[in-house]
Write a protein that holds these residues in place. Structure first.
Motif, short mmCIF file in Angstrom:
data_model
loop_
_atom_site.label_atom_id
_atom_site.label_comp_id
_atom_site.label_asym_id
_atom_site.label_seq_id
_atom_site.Cartn_x
_atom_site.Cartn_y
_atom_site.Cartn_z
N SER B 342 0.84 -1.21 0.00
CA SER B 342 0.00 0.00 0.00
C SER B 342 0.86 1.25 0.00
CB SER B 342 -0.89 0.04 1.24
OG SER B 342 -1.67 -1.12 1.27
N LYS B 429 -6.48 3.39 0.44
CA LYS B 429 -6.51 3.12 -0.99
C LYS B 429 -6.75 1.62 -1.24
CE LYS B 429 -5.63 4.41 -5.28
NZ LYS B 429 -6.23 5.50 -6.00
N GLU B 430 -5.97 0.81 -0.51
CA GLU B 430 -6.10 -0.64 -0.67
C GLU B 430 -7.49 -1.10 -0.24
OE1 GLU B 430 -3.04 -2.92 1.12
OE2 GLU B 430 -3.87 -4.83 0.41
N LYS B 432 -10.21 0.59 -0.27
CA LYS B 432 -11.21 1.01 -1.26
C LYS B 432 -11.24 0.07 -2.46
CE LYS B 432 -12.54 5.78 -1.05
NZ LYS B 432 -12.17 7.14 -1.41
N SER B 433 -10.05 -0.34 -2.88
CA SER B 433 -10.01 -1.20 -4.06
C SER B 433 -10.64 -2.56 -3.76
CB SER B 433 -8.58 -1.37 -4.54
OG SER B 433 -7.92 -2.33 -3.76
N ASN B 434 -10.74 -2.88 -2.45
CA ASN B 434 -11.46 -4.11 -2.07
C ASN B 434 -12.90 -3.80 -1.65
OD1 ASN B 434 -9.45 -6.15 -2.45
ND2 ASN B 434 -8.33 -5.22 -0.75
N ARG B 435 -13.33 -2.63 -2.05
CA ARG B 435 -14.68 -2.14 -1.75
C ARG B 435 -14.97 -2.15 -0.24
NH1 ARG B 435 -15.03 -5.14 -6.17
NH2 ARG B 435 -15.78 -6.97 -5.06
N GLN B 473 -13.21 -8.53 1.18
CA GLN B 473 -13.80 -7.63 0.18
C GLN B 473 -15.21 -7.25 0.61
OE1 GLN B 473 -13.43 -9.52 -3.65
NE2 GLN B 473 -11.58 -8.31 -4.08
#
Lengths: 134, 570
Positions: B342, B429-430, B432-435, B473
């Motif tokens: 990250s 950020k990480e 978010k990318s995993n919702r 997730q």
């Protein structure tokens, strides 16, 4: 030779907008998608030879998008270009069928060479020919 | 709700030397209670029993002795009376009035020297005959007015109190009148012999023995040389001797008093308990000295043993703390390692933008000077973007440096919201990318807390990292800061699977992990709880009613301990 069409997927607008401009100057037709959803949308519309995909997207991760691409167009070459330096994630991407896992920051020339060396994935293109004319 | 507890950490909150001094004191007290007190108690109890039995024996002995002396004296006086009475029966005044006759009788009956002298007095009180050492003083004297003479003429028999009389020397007389009370035979008792009957009593070195009249006159001298007796003391003696031989303890003395001569005299035997028990007290003192020396020896040896033991524990504890600190640092680095992907993303992205923009400017410059004016806005835009990205990269490296600082800095005033936000930014950020959506609810007016921001951030990052891992997730993490009951409370609620009840109590244990091999060291939460104890705060975990778990970090708002031990499941 027909112009290649590449989809650039990344939420860093300042990067892919600039990348798109520079690749266009080299004769590659670029389209930008700033989120996973937008990428899926554009891929569904079709017409790309190659996808450059970021891993950490605001709404999903790159591997999810990759999975979708591989389902929709299994032959589409996908290059992962991410700042997220995770070996596990990289392994997953290559397992899912990504052709390259590139780490940011990368100089445009190196990226361009990679892209040129790849076979286009679109059915309508002549398989085996390099990205030429750019 | 489970609390992390690492008891050794308590020592870090309290100066170690004070802690060990307390432990030493405790050991010594325990040794005194276990080893010395029973000795003292046994000695005290045995002494008490022995003293009581000695006292009882003294009481019985003195009482028996007094009674036998009383009987002896009564018998002595009665035998003198009876002897004189038999002479008055066998002889008449005419015969005894002759000097040679009375001399013969005196010589015959007084071989033992019991009598000093003997005299014959007629009814008018005239001294008719006398044998003894005071011939000159007593010859021709008239006893008509002498109290003893009047008594004997009245009662027929009489034993006098000690008086001085014509001879000018204290003495006592036994006198008997004939049946018709027409004359009197009188003998003077040998004072030395009579006194000897009393003074030979065994009453110990500081004891006393004497006969005293009801009026308080000494009939035999006090062994201790007393000449007078106070009315109060006399009343006491009368009181003891009323109605027969009796013994009573008064102060340090044991008194035994017996009535004599009807009730006219009191035979008094007094013994000094302390001097009589001198041997006992000496034995007792030797016993106490031995116990005291033994106790000193025990304390000395205990001190030595405890000191050596405590020093060893202290040494081991110091080594353990060095290791703990090392482990804490290593875990911090491992955490950075786990966050590396990250973190790299956060740095690589700005670098990539900078690289792209710089390349773009380069390309435009290659178009030649004639295009410069046309491209000016592009140049400026690219430069601005480069500057923005440099700032962005700078902020992330600063954040990272402040976190990974090796040395423990002095506590500084820390803005808790800022520290929480810094931790979130490293991971968001990480996530978010995993919702995984991270929502914040910061109380804006939180006071600054004097604490170690770097360590606190390590705790927050551990919890957040665990939450992201637990959710995988699609989920949410809610972060909330509030002030509650003098504490600053930071809550991290996630929508993960929660923690199974059977592992709940282990999650703060070192090396306990549910993550797959290579993903976690199993030290994150153990060290986080350790850190929170060092910072005098607390770390709790509970499952949320509708799934997921809730980590609560509490810090004292005023530097005082904040979280009480409240184990249990919500």
């Amino acid at each position: 030779m027909e112009k290649r069409r590449i989809l650039l997927v990344d939420d860093e607008r300042d990067f892919i907008d600039c990348l798109a401009k520079r690749l266009q100057r080299r004769g590659i037709d670029c389209l930008c998608a700033y989120s996973g959803a937008e990428a899926v949308c554009k891929i569904s519309e079709g017409g790309f030879d190659l996808v450059v995909l970021d891993m950490l997207l605001p709404d999903t991760n790159g591997n999810e998008v990759l999975r979708f691409i591989k389902q929709a167009t299994p032959d589409m070459p996908v290059v992962i270009l991410t700042g997220h330096a995770s070996a596990a994630c990289g392994r997953d991407s290559l397992d899912l069928g990504a052709v390259e896992y590139l780490l940011k920051p990368i100089e445009l020339e190196s990226l361009y060479e990679k892209l040129c060396s790849l076979q286009p994935g679109r059915e309508s293109h002549n398989k085996g020919s390099p990205l030429s004319g750019i | 709700m489970y609390m992390a507890t690492i008891p050794a950490e308590m020592m870090e909150q309290k100066p170690r030397s004070a802690y060990y001094a307390g432990q030493k004191r405790l050991f010594v007290i325990v040794i005194i209670i276990v080893a010395v007190l029973p000795l003292v108690f046994i000695n005290w109890k045995v002494s008490r029993l022995y003293q009581t039995s000695m006292m009882n024996k003294m009481d019985v002995d003195l009482s028996g002795f007094t009674q036998s002396r009383k009987e002896m004296i009564d018998l002595f006086l009665a035998s003198q009376e009876n002897m004189l009475a038999s002479f008055t029966e066998f002889y008449d005044l005419a015969w005894l009035g002759k000097k040679e006759n009375i001399e013969n009788i005196f010589c015959a009956v007084n071989r033992s020297g019991v009598m000093t002298d003997i005299g014959v007095i007629d009814a008018a009180g005239n001294h008719v005959a006398y044998v003894g050492p005071f011939t000159e003083k007593l010859a021709g004297k008239n006893y008509a007015s002498a109290p003893w003479f009047r008594k004997v003429m009245q009662n027929g028999r009489y034993v006098s109190d000690v008086f001085t009389g014509y001879r000018g020397i204290p003495h006592l007389v036994v006198a008997v009148a004939d049946k018709e009370k027409s004359w009197v035979l009188r003998a003077t008792i040998n004072s030395e012999m009579f006194n000897g009957l009393v003074s030979s009593a065994n009453v110990g070195p500081d004891g006393d023995a004497f006969i005293i009249s009801r009026a308080g006159e000494f009939q035999t001298p006090s062994r201790l040389g007393h000449q007078n007796i106070s009315p109060g003391n006399l009343a006491v003696l009368r009181d003891i001797g009323a109605g027969g031989t009796k013994t009573q303890r008064r102060g340090q003395y044991l008194f035994s008093v017996a009535p004599l001569k009807g009730d006219d005299w009191l035979l008094v035997l007094k013994t000094d308990i302390h001097s009589s028990l001198a041997d006992f007290y000496e034995a007792k003192n030797i016993g106490l000295t031995i116990i005291f020396c033994t106790a000193l020896l025990i304390l000395f040896v205990t001190q030595l043993l405890i000191r050596s033991l405590v020093n060893r524990i202290d040494h081991t504890e110091q080594q353990r703390m060095v290791l703990t600190n090392k482990v804490r640092e290593v875990e911090k680095m491992a955490l950075i390692g786990r966050l590396a992907a990250s973190v790299a993303h956060e740095i690589n992205n700005p670098l990539q933008v900078i690289s792209a923009q710089a390349g773009w400017v380069d390309e435009l410059l290659d178009d030649g000077p004639e295009k410069y004016a046309e491209n000016e806005s592009e140049y400026r835009l690219a430069v601005k973007k480069i500057r923005d990205q440099v700032k962005r990269a700078g902020s992330i490296t600063k954040r990272l440096l402040s976190f990974s600082r090796m040395q423990e800095g002095a506590p500084a005033a820390v803005d808790i919201n800022h520290t929480v936000e810094d931790s979130i930014l490293l991971l968001e950020k990480e996530a978010k990318s995993n919702r995984i959506n991270i929502t914040r609810q910061y109380q804006q007016d939180l006071p600054a807390v004097k604490t170690d921001a770097s360590q606190l951030q390590q705790v927050f990052l551990n919890i957040l990292n665990n939450a992201v891992d637990a959710i995988g997730q699609d989920g949410a993490i809610e972060v909330r800061t509030t002030r509650r009951d003098g504490e600053i409370v930071i809550e991290f609620a996630d929508t993960g699977p929660g923690i199974a009840e059977h592992i709940m109590e282990n999650i703060f244990n070192p090396f306990f992990t549910t993550k797959e091999k290579g993903k976690g060291t199993g030290l994150g939460l153990a060290i986080s709880s350790n850190i929170m104890q060092r910072l005098r705060g607390g770390l709790r975990v509970a499952n949320r009613p509708h799934g997921g778990c809730l980590f609560t970090v509490a810090l004292p708002a005023n530097g005082q301990p904040a979280v009480q031990n409240r184990p249990g499941v919500n």
